[in-house]
Design a protein around this motif. Structure first.
Motif, PDB file in Angstrom:
ATOM      1  N   PHE A   1       0.233   6.705  46.377  1.00 55.85           N
ATOM      2  CA  PHE A   1       0.118   8.114  46.727  1.00 55.85           C
ATOM      3  C   PHE A   1       1.390   8.671  47.377  1.00 55.85           C
ATOM      4  CE2 PHE A   1      -4.288   6.474  46.819  1.00 55.85           C
ATOM      5  CZ  PHE A   1      -4.746   7.161  45.694  1.00 55.85           C
ATOM      6  N   LYS A   2       2.521   8.001  47.155  1.00 62.76           N
ATOM      7  CA  LYS A   2       3.796   8.480  47.676  1.00 62.76           C
ATOM      8  C   LYS A   2       4.039   9.902  47.177  1.00 62.76           C
ATOM      9  CE  LYS A   2       8.706   7.227  47.725  1.00 62.76           C
ATOM     10  NZ  LYS A   2       9.260   8.517  47.399  1.00 62.76           N
ATOM     11  N   ASP A   3       4.540  10.751  48.038  1.00 61.26           N
ATOM     12  CA  ASP A   3       4.836  12.153  47.729  1.00 61.26           C
ATOM     13  C   ASP A   3       3.580  12.994  47.508  1.00 61.26           C
ATOM     14  OD1 ASP A   3       7.603  11.698  47.917  1.00 61.26           O
ATOM     15  OD2 ASP A   3       7.708  11.099  45.815  1.00 61.26           O
ATOM     16  N   GLN A   4       2.409  12.475  47.905  1.00 56.79           N
ATOM     17  CA  GLN A   4       1.174  13.253  47.838  1.00 56.79           C
ATOM     18  C   GLN A   4       0.648  13.451  49.253  1.00 56.79           C
ATOM     19  OE1 GLN A   4      -1.706  12.059  44.853  1.00 56.79           O
ATOM     20  NE2 GLN A   4      -0.112  10.919  43.779  1.00 56.79           N
ATOM     21  N   SER A   5      -0.047  14.548  49.431  1.00 52.29           N
ATOM     22  CA  SER A   5      -0.573  14.864  50.758  1.00 52.29           C
ATOM     23  C   SER A   5      -1.910  15.564  50.614  1.00 52.29           C
ATOM     24  CB  SER A   5       0.425  15.751  51.513  1.00 52.29           C
ATOM     25  OG  SER A   5       0.717  16.908  50.756  1.00 52.29           O
ATOM     26  N   ILE A   6      -2.673  15.533  51.699  1.00 57.26           N
ATOM     27  CA  ILE A   6      -3.967  16.195  51.708  1.00 57.26           C
ATOM     28  C   ILE A   6      -4.196  16.860  53.062  1.00 57.26           C
ATOM     29  CG2 ILE A   6      -5.219  14.088  52.388  1.00 57.26           C
ATOM     30  CD1 ILE A   6      -7.523  15.156  50.547  1.00 57.26           C
ATOM     31  N   ALA A   7      -4.691  18.087  53.006  1.00 51.96           N
ATOM     32  CA  ALA A   7      -5.109  18.800  54.212  1.00 51.96           C
ATOM     33  C   ALA A   7      -6.623  18.659  54.291  1.00 51.96           C
ATOM     34  CB  ALA A   7      -4.712  20.269  54.136  1.00 51.96           C
ATOM     35  N   VAL A   8      -7.119  18.177  55.421  1.00 53.83           N
ATOM     36  CA  VAL A   8      -8.542  17.902  55.567  1.00 53.83           C
ATOM     37  C   VAL A   8      -9.097  18.668  56.761  1.00 53.83           C
ATOM     38  CG1 VAL A   8     -10.293  16.094  55.782  1.00 53.83           C
ATOM     39  CG2 VAL A   8      -8.108  15.569  54.692  1.00 53.83           C
ATOM     40  N   ASP A   9     -10.186  19.379  56.520  1.00 50.16           N
ATOM     41  CA  ASP A   9     -10.878  20.095  57.580  1.00 50.16           C
ATOM     42  C   ASP A   9     -11.611  19.090  58.471  1.00 50.16           C
ATOM     43  OD1 ASP A   9     -12.006  22.319  58.982  1.00 50.16           O
ATOM     44  OD2 ASP A   9     -13.819  22.138  57.779  1.00 50.16           O
ATOM     45  N   ILE A  10     -11.844  19.465  59.716  1.00 53.63           N
ATOM     46  CA  ILE A  10     -12.550  18.579  60.637  1.00 53.63           C
ATOM     47  C   ILE A  10     -14.058  18.842  60.614  1.00 53.63           C
ATOM     48  CG2 ILE A  10     -12.894  18.007  63.077  1.00 53.63           C
ATOM     49  CD1 ILE A  10      -9.885  18.167  63.469  1.00 53.63           C
ATOM     50  N   ASP A  11     -14.469  20.056  60.983  1.00 51.86           N
ATOM     51  CA  ASP A  11     -15.898  20.342  61.146  1.00 51.86           C
ATOM     52  C   ASP A  11     -16.626  20.400  59.803  1.00 51.86           C
ATOM     53  OD1 ASP A  11     -16.322  20.691  64.081  1.00 51.86           O
ATOM     54  OD2 ASP A  11     -14.657  22.068  63.775  1.00 51.86           O
ATOM     55  N   SER A  12     -17.698  19.644  59.711  1.00 53.50           N
ATOM     56  CA  SER A  12     -18.547  19.526  58.517  1.00 53.50           C
ATOM     57  C   SER A  12     -17.843  18.840  57.354  1.00 53.50           C
ATOM     58  CB  SER A  12     -19.091  20.884  58.088  1.00 53.50           C
ATOM     59  OG  SER A  12     -19.907  21.417  59.106  1.00 53.50           O
ATOM     60  N   THR A  13     -16.703  18.213  57.619  1.00 59.70           N
ATOM     61  CA  THR A  13     -16.007  17.408  56.620  1.00 59.70           C
ATOM     62  C   THR A  13     -15.732  16.026  57.213  1.00 59.70           C
ATOM     63  OG1 THR A  13     -15.003  19.403  55.687  1.00 59.70           O
ATOM     64  CG2 THR A  13     -14.003  17.300  55.075  1.00 59.70           C
ATOM     65  N   LEU A  14     -14.844  15.955  58.192  1.00 58.46           N
ATOM     66  CA  LEU A  14     -14.596  14.685  58.887  1.00 58.46           C
ATOM     67  C   LEU A  14     -15.651  14.402  59.957  1.00 58.46           C
ATOM     68  CD1 LEU A  14     -10.735  14.763  59.192  1.00 58.46           C
ATOM     69  CD2 LEU A  14     -12.089  12.976  58.100  1.00 58.46           C
ATOM     70  N   LEU A  15     -16.174  15.458  60.543  1.00 63.36           N
ATOM     71  CA  LEU A  15     -17.262  15.318  61.515  1.00 63.36           C
ATOM     72  C   LEU A  15     -18.505  15.939  60.896  1.00 63.36           C
ATOM     73  CD1 LEU A  15     -15.427  16.299  64.823  1.00 63.36           C
ATOM     74  CD2 LEU A  15     -15.892  14.006  63.930  1.00 63.36           C
ATOM     75  N   ILE A  16     -19.576  15.177  60.855  1.00 67.23           N
ATOM     76  CA  ILE A  16     -20.773  15.620  60.152  1.00 67.23           C
ATOM     77  C   ILE A  16     -22.007  15.512  61.038  1.00 67.23           C
ATOM     78  CG2 ILE A  16     -19.870  15.115  57.848  1.00 67.23           C
ATOM     79  CD1 ILE A  16     -21.332  12.422  57.967  1.00 67.23           C
TER      80      ILE A  16
END
Length: 121
Positions: free
Chosen positions: A4-19
């Protein structure tokens, strides 16, 4: 491995990482399966940006839970420095390869939702 070199992801916290059932600004339980997948993405060269409405005192308890759960991430609510350098600017929009949020909707789903048939110009 750098799959996954040169790839990135933006991840939300509420209701995505924290459930779970919680009322903002409370903090939910860590989404352990997602954290495991994101850690694999990170270990294989991907960059993870936490992209959340939380900031200041509201951000701290959420990060505490995610850190305790072992989430590997690179940035919080900020653009990747290499992209800032490349563009010569730091826009408000977090720029990544992928975006993950509980409120996501892809373009085709949205168009179907509004019953868009297309019109000739």
């Amino acid at each position: 491995m750098n799959r996954f070199k040169d790839q990135s992801i933006a991840v939300d916290i509420d209701s995505t990482l924290l459930i779970g059932h919680y009322d903002y600004p409370d903090v939910g339980a860590p989404n352990t399966m997602l954290i495991e997948c994101l850690n694999r993405f990170h270990d294989e060269g991907g960059v993870i940006v936490l992209n959340t409405l939380r900031e200041g005192d509201l951000l701290v308890p959420a990060l505490d839970v995610l850190n305790e759960a072992g989430l590997k991430y690179d940035y919080v609510n900020e653009n990747i420095p290499a992209r800032i350098e490349k563009w010569g600017a730091d826009p408000r929009k977090i720029a990544t390869t992928y975006y993950m949020d509980d409120r996501n909707i892809d373009m085709l789903t949205f168009m179907k939702m509004v019953d868009f048939k297309g019109e000739e110009n």
